[in-house]
Design an enzyme around this catalytic site. Structure first.
Site, mmCIF file in Angstrom:
data_model
loop_
_atom_site.group_PDB
_atom_site.id
_atom_site.type_symbol
_atom_site.label_atom_id
_atom_site.label_comp_id
_atom_site.label_asym_id
_atom_site.label_seq_id
_atom_site.Cartn_x
_atom_site.Cartn_y
_atom_site.Cartn_z
ATOM 1 N N ASP A 181 0.861 -1.186 0.000
ATOM 2 C CA ASP A 181 0.000 0.000 0.000
ATOM 3 C C ASP A 181 0.894 1.231 0.000
ATOM 4 O O ASP A 181 1.368 1.626 1.069
ATOM 5 C CB ASP A 181 -0.917 -0.045 1.224
ATOM 6 C CG ASP A 181 -1.898 1.106 1.268
ATOM 7 O OD1 ASP A 181 -1.958 1.876 0.299
ATOM 8 O OD2 ASP A 181 -2.596 1.232 2.291
ATOM 9 N N GLU A 211 -1.550 10.372 0.435
ATOM 10 C CA GLU A 211 -2.836 9.681 0.341
ATOM 11 C C GLU A 211 -3.278 9.173 1.699
ATOM 12 O O GLU A 211 -4.453 9.254 2.064
ATOM 13 C CB GLU A 211 -2.738 8.507 -0.652
ATOM 14 C CG GLU A 211 -4.081 7.887 -1.021
ATOM 15 C CD GLU A 211 -4.577 6.781 -0.091
ATOM 16 O OE1 GLU A 211 -5.734 6.365 -0.227
ATOM 17 O OE2 GLU A 211 -3.808 6.324 0.782
ATOM 18 N N GLU A 212 -2.321 8.645 2.445
ATOM 19 C CA GLU A 212 -2.669 7.969 3.702
ATOM 20 C C GLU A 212 -3.150 8.923 4.792
ATOM 21 O O GLU A 212 -3.669 8.501 5.814
ATOM 22 C CB GLU A 212 -1.477 7.146 4.212
ATOM 23 C CG GLU A 212 -1.063 5.999 3.291
ATOM 24 C CD GLU A 212 -2.075 4.861 3.257
ATOM 25 O OE1 GLU A 212 -3.097 4.919 3.970
ATOM 26 O OE2 GLU A 212 -1.848 3.903 2.496
ATOM 27 N N ASP A 234 -4.786 1.021 -6.289
ATOM 28 C CA ASP A 234 -4.468 0.934 -4.863
ATOM 29 C C ASP A 234 -4.791 -0.469 -4.367
ATOM 30 O O ASP A 234 -5.317 -1.287 -5.101
ATOM 31 C CB ASP A 234 -5.281 1.990 -4.087
ATOM 32 C CG ASP A 234 -4.553 2.483 -2.835
ATOM 33 O OD1 ASP A 234 -3.782 1.708 -2.229
ATOM 34 O OD2 ASP A 234 -4.771 3.654 -2.460
HETATM 35 CO CO CO Z 1 -3.532 2.736 2.782
HETATM 36 ZN ZN ZN Z 2 -3.325 2.953 -0.415
#
Ligand code: CO
Ligand code: ZN
Length: 363
Positions: A181, A211-212, A234
């Protein structure tokens, strides 16, 4: 057996390179530098925006929709460079570091986990004695031990980030890493750029930041790119382990075509087109309905006046843990499906985006 003689050698090589690079949210520089090196021979232009997103363009074939290629549909495909981690909040007198989360940290995964700081320092996450040792600790009950005897010996400062210790292992041919990820999304996007044949659409590949912590990089990137169609790459969950949550996703059963997650509903027309292209090309796929979590697709979908958006996901066991497990057959299927979309006609489902004149709806 050498890696080259195994299936999916390209994905293996890319993962080996990308998973060992340090890059918690907001600190994606090293990942970006490596990606730039990997994609440079395969793209027409690149730029880096103020939030650190790496934006690369592969133009449509000359000819395009209106004879120049300029007005060809612009499809933004995003994969995020950042990974979850922890951030130092306090250093105590005995040299132990207290920390907060960077992204969705699950405390039940943390005791005994190794973390790595930017300078390479490795620490171990330990826990205070708790009334009920069987219960997952709270963040307040955890600390990082960097082997220092007192505060003076600690080189980390408040605000320093650490990522889960980088190590890629293989079990039964499946890769295990703390940061599939979303390095696996980056792998897929690099592979797609390498294979992309100029056709009716312009591909704008975005390796996004942060993103996280709330799909922030994709938000500004989407504003700048003004795409007419958007796809995120993703990870997602898997429901194929003992007494797993009831998720209809299985490792090795194909690319996951997102229907819905906790943050967005994929454009039904785009989802249907993904299914049609997969069926026509014999690409294995499964439908993804995830109750929690979201991806860059959410930020792209709600950008400007709205963008039809969806996602191709990789079913993942133990997401957001130090040992995430995926199956490279699903990665192959995801790349195949992405290319089938990018190289075909998508004119039936475009949003308005911005035209060459720079004015919404003009031209
Ligand atoms: Co993630
Ligand atoms: Zn991700």
């Amino acid at each position: 057996m050498t890696p080259d003689s195994k299936p999916h050698a390209e994905f293996r090589d890319l993962l080996e390179a990308l998973c060992q690079v340090w890059g918690p949210s907001g600190h994606e520089d090293r990942v970006r530098a490596l990606l730039l090196e990997l994609i440079a021979p395969h793209v027409d232009e690149t730029r880096v925006d103020a939030l650190g997103n790496l934006i690369a363009v592969r133009h449509a074939a000359a000819g395009g929709a209106k004879g120049t290629g300029v007005d060809a549909p612009r499809i933004m495909v995003a994969a995020h460079m950042d990974e979850i981690g922890v951030v130092v909040t306090h250093v105590d007198q005995d040299g132990f570091l207290r920390f907060g989360p960077v992204g969705g940290i699950l405390t039940g995964n943390l005791i005994g986990t190794r973390v790595t700081f930017e300078d390479g320092t490795v620490g171990v996450i330990g826990a205070e004695k708790r009334a009920d040792q069987a219960k997952a600790p709270t963040l307040d009950e955890l600390f990082i031990d960097v082997g220092a005897d007192d505060a003076a010996a600690v080189t980390q400062r408040v605000g320093d980030m650490a990522a889960f210790h980088h190590r890629l292992d293989w079990s039964g041919g499946r890769p295990i890493a703390p940061n599939h990820d979303d390095r696996i999304g980056c792998v897929m996007l690099v592979a797609a750029l390498r294979r992309f044949k100029p056709g009716p659409n312009t591909l704008v590949a975005v390796f996004s930041t942060q993103e996280e912590v709330g799909t922030r990089g994709a938000e500004t990137a989407a504003y700048g790119v003004a795409p007419q169609l958007a796809i995120a790459l993703d990870i997602t969950g898997a429901g194929d382990t003992p007494k797993a949550p009831p998720l209809a996703l299985k490792l090795g059963a194909g690319a996951a075509v997102k229907v819905k997650d906790g943050g967005m509903i994929a454009s039904p027309a785009l989802r249907r087109l993904m299914e049609e292209r997969a069926q026509a090309a014999g690409i294995p796929y499964q439908l993804e309905v995830l109750t929690g979590g979201t991806t860059d697709a959410r930020a792209m979908q709600t950008s400007r006046a709205g963008v039809p958006a969806g996602a191709i996901s990789v079913p993942t066991r133990y997401g957001h843990s130090p040992s995430q497990v995926i199956d490279l057959a699903d990665v192959q299927a995801g790349v195949d499906l992405l290319l089938a979309l990018l190289e075909g006609d998508v004119s039936g489902l475009l949003g308005s985006g911005l035209t060459g004149s720079g004015l919404p709806g003009a031209g």
